[in-house]
Enzyme design. Structure first.
Site, PDB file in Angstrom:
ATOM      1  N   ARG A 173       0.862  -1.179   0.000  1.00 35.71           N
ATOM      2  CA  ARG A 173       0.000   0.000   0.000  1.00 35.71           C
ATOM      3  C   ARG A 173       0.894   1.224   0.000  1.00 35.71           C
ATOM      4  O   ARG A 173       2.000   1.171   0.529  1.00 35.71           O
ATOM      5  CB  ARG A 173      -0.841   0.079   1.288  1.00 35.71           C
ATOM      6  CG  ARG A 173      -1.718  -1.074   1.587  1.00 35.71           C
ATOM      7  CD  ARG A 173      -2.593  -0.839   2.820  1.00 35.71           C
ATOM      8  NE  ARG A 173      -1.901  -0.228   3.954  1.00 35.71           N
ATOM      9  CZ  ARG A 173      -2.205   0.953   4.477  1.00 35.71           C
ATOM     10  NH1 ARG A 173      -3.197   1.658   4.016  1.00 35.71           N
ATOM     11  NH2 ARG A 173      -1.550   1.432   5.509  1.00 35.71           N
ATOM     12  N   ARG A 177      -2.761  10.889   1.973  1.00 40.43           N
ATOM     13  CA  ARG A 177      -3.685  11.598   2.863  1.00 40.43           C
ATOM     14  C   ARG A 177      -4.249  12.799   2.138  1.00 40.43           C
ATOM     15  O   ARG A 177      -3.477  13.613   1.638  1.00 40.43           O
ATOM     16  CB  ARG A 177      -2.945  12.100   4.100  1.00 40.43           C
ATOM     17  CG  ARG A 177      -2.471  10.989   4.973  1.00 40.43           C
ATOM     18  CD  ARG A 177      -1.747  11.599   6.154  1.00 40.43           C
ATOM     19  NE  ARG A 177      -1.168  10.542   6.957  1.00 40.43           N
ATOM     20  CZ  ARG A 177      -0.281  10.744   7.914  1.00 40.43           C
ATOM     21  NH1 ARG A 177       0.112  11.975   8.184  1.00 40.43           N
ATOM     22  NH2 ARG A 177       0.195   9.749   8.608  1.00 40.43           N
ATOM     23  N   ARG A 250      19.854  -6.328   6.422  1.00 37.73           N
ATOM     24  CA  ARG A 250      20.125  -5.160   5.595  1.00 37.73           C
ATOM     25  C   ARG A 250      20.876  -4.185   6.476  1.00 37.73           C
ATOM     26  O   ARG A 250      20.589  -4.062   7.656  1.00 37.73           O
ATOM     27  CB  ARG A 250      18.824  -4.524   5.100  1.00 37.73           C
ATOM     28  CG  ARG A 250      18.252  -5.255   3.904  1.00 37.73           C
ATOM     29  CD  ARG A 250      17.321  -4.377   3.097  1.00 37.73           C
ATOM     30  NE  ARG A 250      16.172  -3.938   3.872  1.00 37.73           N
ATOM     31  CZ  ARG A 250      15.851  -2.670   4.082  1.00 37.73           C
ATOM     32  NH1 ARG A 250      16.581  -1.700   3.592  1.00 37.73           N
ATOM     33  NH2 ARG A 250      14.782  -2.370   4.789  1.00 37.73           N
ATOM     34  N   ARG A 281      19.287   9.564   3.445  1.00 38.12           N
ATOM     35  CA  ARG A 281      18.719  10.690   4.193  1.00 38.12           C
ATOM     36  C   ARG A 281      19.764  11.313   5.112  1.00 38.12           C
ATOM     37  O   ARG A 281      20.826  10.721   5.346  1.00 38.12           O
ATOM     38  CB  ARG A 281      17.480  10.283   4.984  1.00 38.12           C
ATOM     39  CG  ARG A 281      17.710   9.208   6.012  1.00 38.12           C
ATOM     40  CD  ARG A 281      16.422   8.942   6.797  1.00 38.12           C
ATOM     41  NE  ARG A 281      16.710   8.065   7.931  1.00 38.12           N
ATOM     42  CZ  ARG A 281      15.873   7.803   8.906  1.00 38.12           C
ATOM     43  NH1 ARG A 281      14.673   8.351   8.906  1.00 38.12           N
ATOM     44  NH2 ARG A 281      16.226   7.006   9.887  1.00 38.12           N
ATOM     45  N   GLU A 307      22.991   8.935   6.018  1.00 38.11           N
ATOM     46  CA  GLU A 307      22.750   7.483   6.039  1.00 38.11           C
ATOM     47  C   GLU A 307      22.889   6.927   4.629  1.00 38.11           C
ATOM     48  O   GLU A 307      22.313   7.457   3.677  1.00 38.11           O
ATOM     49  CB  GLU A 307      21.336   7.189   6.547  1.00 38.11           C
ATOM     50  CG  GLU A 307      21.149   7.555   7.999  1.00 38.11           C
ATOM     51  CD  GLU A 307      19.798   7.114   8.543  1.00 38.11           C
ATOM     52  OE1 GLU A 307      19.067   6.381   7.847  1.00 38.11           O
ATOM     53  OE2 GLU A 307      19.480   7.524   9.671  1.00 38.11           O
ATOM     54  N   TYR A 355      12.066  -7.792  13.080  1.00 38.32           N
ATOM     55  CA  TYR A 355      12.069  -6.349  13.218  1.00 38.32           C
ATOM     56  C   TYR A 355      11.011  -5.959  14.247  1.00 38.32           C
ATOM     57  O   TYR A 355       9.822  -6.213  14.061  1.00 38.32           O
ATOM     58  CB  TYR A 355      11.806  -5.598  11.893  1.00 38.32           C
ATOM     59  CG  TYR A 355      11.849  -4.122  12.188  1.00 38.32           C
ATOM     60  CD1 TYR A 355      13.062  -3.456  12.280  1.00 38.32           C
ATOM     61  CD2 TYR A 355      10.689  -3.428  12.519  1.00 38.32           C
ATOM     62  CE1 TYR A 355      13.124  -2.127  12.658  1.00 38.32           C
ATOM     63  CE2 TYR A 355      10.746  -2.088  12.900  1.00 38.32           C
ATOM     64  CZ  TYR A 355      11.973  -1.452  12.965  1.00 38.32           C
ATOM     65  OH  TYR A 355      12.029  -0.141  13.367  1.00 38.32           O
ATOM     66  N   ASP A 357       9.629  -2.651  16.465  1.00 37.82           N
ATOM     67  CA  ASP A 357       9.731  -1.263  16.893  1.00 37.82           C
ATOM     68  C   ASP A 357       9.955  -1.267  18.407  1.00 37.82           C
ATOM     69  O   ASP A 357       9.716  -2.282  19.082  1.00 37.82           O
ATOM     70  CB  ASP A 357       8.442  -0.504  16.546  1.00 37.82           C
ATOM     71  CG  ASP A 357       8.534   0.150  15.162  1.00 37.82           C
ATOM     72  OD1 ASP A 357       9.657   0.526  14.761  1.00 37.82           O
ATOM     73  OD2 ASP A 357       7.491   0.282  14.506  1.00 37.82           O
TER      74      ASP A 357
END
Ligand SMILES: Cc1cc2nc3c(=O)[nH]c(=O)nc-3n(C[C@H](O)[C@H](O)[C@H](O)COP(=O)(O)OP(=O)(O)OC[C@H]3O[C@@H](n4cnc5c(N)ncnc54)[C@H](O)[C@@H]3O)c2cc1C
Length: 374
Positions: A173, A177, A250, A281, A307, A355, A357
């Protein structure tokens, strides 16, 4: 200092520190070790010129889990930082995530209806019904302009491959917004711990014995003899001597610089979405705390981290687990071996090759505490 402990916790990251705190509270004796010279694992922040520098990548706490929020705020007050990254495409700046500010800048549209119509027109023009790769998938979801300027270059740098050579399923997806809302995380609770993550973890470990620069796997037998049970938060494949092969990650490479100026880019995160800029970034750490020190004074200098996505090879710092079939199958084999180690609990992002958070790793550690310390 004890000669024997109820628990040895390997790893002073969030998972290990939650467990250590709860075990101590439950009256257990605990020893925490970490091979790094500092506590806090990957959420470690280093103080440079009064700025809390996120050494292992930018960490923004966000959660909808009230139990976790109530838990973590025992150890730190959180500021009201809201993640609103900016995209830089060859010097053109766009708001992220894709929202009305982005569409206004991209096409000059003003109302949500106009923006929606423009996206639909772009999707129709592309005419893709069965996307065969990531490029076609992204264009079929948001149209060509957003893909070309905001997705293509960034994704190609991240994966080191052309979007045409990446599978479509990577992007399921792409939320758009139709409101003027730059808040990246739609979370109920969000912020950065005042004083830095390291201080927050130090508060969790208050009163717990911690030994740093101690590699458990180098002296495993010696350490095992010290405690009844081990909570292991290091890499699961390393625990078993990589006997069945390496789990892949990664990787990210950071280039950090202290600059003798107060403001480099005016925002915590700027994503470089063109293909030509080599970094993905730049993080300007002071903006996580509004550019001020603990006393509210403006900080005269700034620290930035560029990065770069990089190929991971054994021995490198593990960052993101690779969720493909090959690594998933290998992890299952290690998990089977782990289940036979009755005196060891494998937890956290490396112990479970998952992974997580920060809020999820805290929730997972609290669940484990409930079982283990019941
Ligand atoms: C680049 C990046 C950015 C992220 N940004 C966010 C974000 O914005 N928001 C968010 O919610 N989450 C973010 N995360 C996720 C967050 O980093 C994790 O949820 C959290 O760090 C997991 O904690 P942990 O205790 O499982 O692992 P870690 O923090 O990795 O702790 C494991 C510890 O074990 C130690 N260890 C390993 N092996 C040994 C050994 N043999 N002997 C002794 N010690 C050992 C390590 O040194 C380490 O300190 C990010 C992750 C990455 C990679």
């Amino acid at each position: 200092m004890n000669n024997h402990y109820d628990y040895l916790v390997v790893g002073a990251g969030l998972y290990g520190s939650v467990f250590a705190h709860e075990a101590k509270k439950a009256g257990k004796s605990v020893l925490v070790i970490d091979k790094r010279p500092n506590i806090a694992g990957n959420v470690f922040t280093e103080d440079i010129e009064g700025i809390h520098v996120h050494k292992y990548g930018a960490h923004i706490f966000h959660t909808n889990n009230k139990k976790v929020w109530n838990y973590i705020t025992q150890f730190a007050e959180f500021n009201r930082f809201t993640n609103s990254p900016v995209a830089n495409y060859h010097g053109e700046l766009y708001s992220l995530p894709f929202n009305m500010y982005t569409f206004n800048k991209m096409w000059g549209v003003v109302t949500p209806e106009e923006a929606e119509a423009k996206i639909e027109e772009q999707k129709r023009e592309a005419g893709i019904t069965e996307p065969k790769n990531l490029e076609e998938q992204a264009i079929s979801l948001v149209g060509k302009d957003i893909f070309e300027k905001l997705i293509k270059g960034y994704t190609e740098k991240q994966w080191g491959r052309d979007c045409k050579d990446l599978p479509a399923f990577i992007i399921k997806r792409l939320p758009v917004r139709l409101t003027f809302d730059n808040n990246y995380f739609n979370a109920l609770y969000q912020g950065i711990p005042v004083g830095g993550y390291t201080q927050m973890v130090a508060n969790m470990l208050d009163g717990v014995e911690v030994r740093l620069e101690e590699d458990y796997l180098e002296k495993k037998a010696e350490y095992d003899a010290l405690a009844d049970k081990v909570i292991y938060t290091g890499p699961i494949d390393a625990y078993f001597g990589y006997s069945m092969g390496y789990l892949e990650y990664r990787s990210v490479r950071f280039e950090t610089e202290l600059l003798d100026k107060p403001n480099f880019q005016g925002n915590a995160a700027v994503n470089y979405t063109d293909r030509e800029t080599p970094w993905t970034r730049i993080i300007e750490h002071k903006w996580f705390e509004f550019g001020r020190d603990a006393e509210g004074n403006d900080l005269p200098k700034t620290v930035i981290s560029r990065e770069y996505s990089s190929e991971w090879k054994p021995g490198d710092e593990p960052y993101y687990p690779v969720n493909d079939e090959k690594n998933g199958a290998l992890y299952e084999k290690y998990k089977e071996l782990a289940q036979a180690e009755k005196h060891v609990v494998f937890g956290g992002r490396l112990g479970e090759y998952k992974y997580y958070d920060m809020d999820a790793v805290i929730a997972s550690a609290l669940d484990m505490c409930e079982k283990e310390l019941a």
